[in-house]
Motif scaffolding. Sequence first.
Motif, PDB file in Angstrom:
ATOM      1  N   ALA A  14       0.828  -0.899  -0.083  1.00  0.00           N
ATOM      2  CA  ALA A  14      -0.005  -0.081  -0.030  1.00  0.00           C
ATOM      3  C   ALA A  14       0.740   1.050   0.042  1.00  0.00           C
ATOM      4  N   HIS A  15       0.903   2.157  -0.768  1.00  0.00           N
ATOM      5  CA  HIS A  15       1.880   3.141  -1.398  1.00  0.00           C
ATOM      6  C   HIS A  15       1.095   4.528  -0.477  1.00  0.00           C
ATOM      7  N   ARG A  16       2.167   4.601   0.306  1.00  0.00           N
ATOM      8  CA  ARG A  16       2.138   5.781   1.539  1.00  0.00           C
ATOM      9  C   ARG A  16       0.654   5.634   2.340  1.00  0.00           C
ATOM     10  N   GLY A  17       0.879   4.745   3.021  1.00  0.00           N
ATOM     11  CA  GLY A  17      -0.838   3.590   3.410  1.00  0.00           C
ATOM     12  C   GLY A  17      -1.505   3.017   2.809  1.00  0.00           C
ATOM     13  N   PHE A  41       3.425  -2.118   4.004  1.00  0.00           N
ATOM     14  CA  PHE A  41       3.073  -0.697   3.560  1.00  0.00           C
ATOM     15  C   PHE A  41       4.361  -0.082   3.218  1.00  0.00           C
ATOM     16  N   GLU A  42       4.474   0.890   2.577  1.00  0.00           N
ATOM     17  CA  GLU A  42       5.413   1.833   2.044  1.00  0.00           C
ATOM     18  C   GLU A  42       5.144   3.319   2.308  1.00  0.00           C
ATOM     19  N   CYS A  43       6.176   4.111   2.516  1.00  0.00           N
ATOM     20  CA  CYS A  43       5.924   5.652   3.171  1.00  0.00           C
ATOM     21  C   CYS A  43       6.707   5.844   2.926  1.00  0.00           C
ATOM     22  N   ASP A  44       7.469   7.959   2.686  1.00  0.00           N
ATOM     23  CA  ASP A  44       8.671   8.555   2.914  1.00  0.00           C
ATOM     24  C   ASP A  44       8.997   8.387   4.021  1.00  0.00           C
ATOM     25  N   VAL A  45      10.003   8.437   4.724  1.00  0.00           N
ATOM     26  CA  VAL A  45      10.647   8.459   5.455  1.00  0.00           C
ATOM     27  C   VAL A  45      11.763  10.572   5.543  1.00  0.00           C
ATOM     28  N   LEU A  56       6.922  12.097   5.931  1.00  0.00           N
ATOM     29  CA  LEU A  56       6.297  13.829   5.035  1.00  0.00           C
ATOM     30  C   LEU A  56       7.146  13.451   3.623  1.00  0.00           C
ATOM     31  N   HIS A  57       5.923  13.069   2.253  1.00  0.00           N
ATOM     32  CA  HIS A  57       6.825  12.924   1.873  1.00  0.00           C
ATOM     33  C   HIS A  57       7.720  14.193   0.692  1.00  0.00           C
ATOM     34  N   ASP A  58       6.847  15.447   0.401  1.00  0.00           N
ATOM     35  CA  ASP A  58       7.239  16.259  -0.025  1.00  0.00           C
ATOM     36  C   ASP A  58       8.687  17.156   0.739  1.00  0.00           C
ATOM     37  N   VAL A 116      10.273   0.888   3.422  1.00  0.00           N
ATOM     38  CA  VAL A 116      11.019   2.846   4.237  1.00  0.00           C
ATOM     39  C   VAL A 116      11.423   3.222   3.320  1.00  0.00           C
ATOM     40  N   GLU A 117      10.996   4.208   2.241  1.00  0.00           N
ATOM     41  CA  GLU A 117      11.271   5.337   1.886  1.00  0.00           C
ATOM     42  C   GLU A 117      12.819   5.924   1.705  1.00  0.00           C
ATOM     43  N   LEU A 118      13.517   6.396   2.017  1.00  0.00           N
ATOM     44  CA  LEU A 118      14.263   7.342   2.628  1.00  0.00           C
ATOM     45  C   LEU A 118      14.364   8.650   1.148  1.00  0.00           C
ATOM     46  N   LYS A 119      13.960   9.948   1.907  1.00  0.00           N
ATOM     47  CA  LYS A 119      12.593  10.322   1.022  1.00  0.00           C
ATOM     48  C   LYS A 119      14.144  11.775   1.245  1.00  0.00           C
ATOM     49  N   PRO A 120      15.108  12.122   1.723  1.00  0.00           N
ATOM     50  CA  PRO A 120      15.884  13.207   2.319  1.00  0.00           C
ATOM     51  C   PRO A 120      15.789  14.143   1.728  1.00  0.00           C
ATOM     52  N   SER A 150      15.006   3.977  -1.717  1.00  0.00           N
ATOM     53  CA  SER A 150      15.359   5.407  -2.404  1.00  0.00           C
ATOM     54  C   SER A 150      16.119   5.329  -3.570  1.00  0.00           C
ATOM     55  N   PHE A 151      15.752   6.692  -4.339  1.00  0.00           N
ATOM     56  CA  PHE A 151      16.243   7.126  -5.086  1.00  0.00           C
ATOM     57  C   PHE A 151      17.644   7.722  -4.833  1.00  0.00           C
ATOM     58  N   SER A 152      17.787   8.222  -4.046  1.00  0.00           N
ATOM     59  CA  SER A 152      19.091   8.464  -3.491  1.00  0.00           C
ATOM     60  C   SER A 152      20.738   7.951  -3.114  1.00  0.00           C
ATOM     61  N   LEU A 170      16.860  -0.228  -4.510  1.00  0.00           N
ATOM     62  CA  LEU A 170      17.395   1.017  -5.288  1.00  0.00           C
ATOM     63  C   LEU A 170      15.884   1.366  -6.257  1.00  0.00           C
ATOM     64  N   LEU A 171      15.548   3.028  -6.489  1.00  0.00           N
ATOM     65  CA  LEU A 171      14.620   3.203  -6.981  1.00  0.00           C
ATOM     66  C   LEU A 171      14.868   4.130  -7.887  1.00  0.00           C
ATOM     67  N   LEU A 172      14.544   3.198  -9.265  1.00  0.00           N
ATOM     68  CA  LEU A 172      14.502   4.578 -10.416  1.00  0.00           C
ATOM     69  C   LEU A 172      13.327   4.437 -11.025  1.00  0.00           C
ATOM     70  N   ALA A 215       8.304  -3.643  -8.534  1.00  0.00           N
ATOM     71  CA  ALA A 215       7.529  -1.988  -9.704  1.00  0.00           C
ATOM     72  C   ALA A 215       6.186  -0.473  -8.822  1.00  0.00           C
ATOM     73  N   TYR A 216       6.511   0.766  -8.763  1.00  0.00           N
ATOM     74  CA  TYR A 216       5.487   2.073  -8.453  1.00  0.00           C
ATOM     75  C   TYR A 216       4.686   2.223  -9.419  1.00  0.00           C
ATOM     76  N   THR A 217       3.997   3.129  -9.384  1.00  0.00           N
ATOM     77  CA  THR A 217       2.688   2.679  -8.649  1.00  0.00           C
ATOM     78  C   THR A 217       1.619   2.395  -9.583  1.00  0.00           C
ATOM     79  N   LEU A 235       4.005  -4.870  -6.036  1.00  0.00           N
ATOM     80  CA  LEU A 235       3.723  -3.927  -6.939  1.00  0.00           C
ATOM     81  C   LEU A 235       3.249  -2.905  -5.664  1.00  0.00           C
ATOM     82  N   ILE A 236       3.376  -1.196  -5.504  1.00  0.00           N
ATOM     83  CA  ILE A 236       3.423  -1.175  -5.027  1.00  0.00           C
ATOM     84  C   ILE A 236       1.893   0.270  -5.460  1.00  0.00           C
ATOM     85  N   THR A 237       0.808  -0.034  -5.053  1.00  0.00           N
ATOM     86  CA  THR A 237       0.001   0.869  -5.743  1.00  0.00           C
ATOM     87  C   THR A 237      -1.252   1.505  -4.138  1.00  0.00           C
TER      88      THR A 237
HETATM   89  O1  G3P Z   1       8.692   4.000  -3.139  1.00  0.00           O
HETATM   90  C1  G3P Z   1       8.114   3.799  -4.775  1.00  0.00           C
HETATM   91  C2  G3P Z   1       7.121   5.789  -5.036  1.00  0.00           C
HETATM   92  O2  G3P Z   1       6.323   5.938  -3.815  1.00  0.00           O
HETATM   93  C3  G3P Z   1       8.526   6.269  -5.091  1.00  0.00           C
HETATM   94  O3  G3P Z   1       7.908   7.515  -5.599  1.00  0.00           O
HETATM   95  O4  G3P Z   1       7.110  10.365  -5.173  1.00  0.00           O
HETATM   96  O5  G3P Z   1       5.560   8.344  -4.500  1.00  0.00           O
HETATM   97  O6  G3P Z   1       7.608   8.682  -2.937  1.00  0.00           O
HETATM   98  P1  G3P Z   1       6.839   8.967  -4.385  1.00  0.00           P
END
Ligand code: G3P
Length: 249
Positions: A14-17, A41-45, A56-58, A116-120, A150-152, A170-172, A215-217, A235-237
């Motif tokens: 589940a994307h972002r919860g 669950f995927e989440c942005d940290v 937090l995503h942004d 846990v997506e590392l979102k620095p 992470s993309f980072s 690794l996110l691409l 894969a996302y999303t 699959l992240i949805t």
């Molecule tokens: O982790 C997969 C996906 O969440 C990456 O993009 O912008 O939704 O964090 P974004």
Amino acid sequence: PPAPGDWPYPRWIAHRGAGTLAPENTLAAFALGHAHGYRMFECDVRLSADGQPFLLHDDRLERTTEGQGEAVDQRWAELARLDAGSWHSPRYAGERLPSLADVVEFCRQQECALNVELKPAPGDEARTGREVAAALTRSWTRALPPLLSSFSVAALEAAAGVAPQLPRGLLLEAFSDEGLGLARRLGCVALICEQRAWDGSTVRQARAAGLRLLAYTVNEDGDAARLLALGLDGLITDRIDHFPPCPVA
Ligand code: G3P
Ligand code: MG
């Protein structure tokens, strides 16, 4: 390479919860995703100014909270007071930004897996990778470890430095030989691509490198069918109300 079938994580994540059905990256979202049967669950940290890992995503606060400015400039005591639910809908008024510790506790209680997506924030890559990985090493108690992504590259490198045992992905946004090489150099177990990047050729190349494929999303039936036929591992949805998750392996 690992044999197909021994990937221990649920296929549906589940994307972002809870996608967009609840305010993203909040405990209310995790609870809703769980109520729909999701067990990963995927989440942005990222980190507050004083080093607290939280969701937090942004980079900035405006879109998903009542706060203003760059989140990395503010201390956790201030961030923790913000309303992170009203922007979504009135019934989520008063929902707070969760700390990573809150989410770890949720996963412990509900016996769930976590990505846990590392979102620095820009410039904060190494500190974020290091502190988040260290926090997870201290706090995570379930046998199945959280999957860091992470993309980072710098964030993943820093995480690997303090917690080499935590699995990394690794996110691409697009598949490339360079990306594949980076994933190998970082000791990643998975490559997590924007869903259009996966086809027969890229799946073969990533599999040959011993990687798991996510894969996302994935929000459309046709995309899900195509990716499942390609044999993707995860699959992240956003569409937790549409795609029934597989049972937890
Ligand atoms: O982790 C997969 C996906 O969440 C990456 O993009 O912008 O939704 O964090 P974004
Ligand atoms: Mg994300």
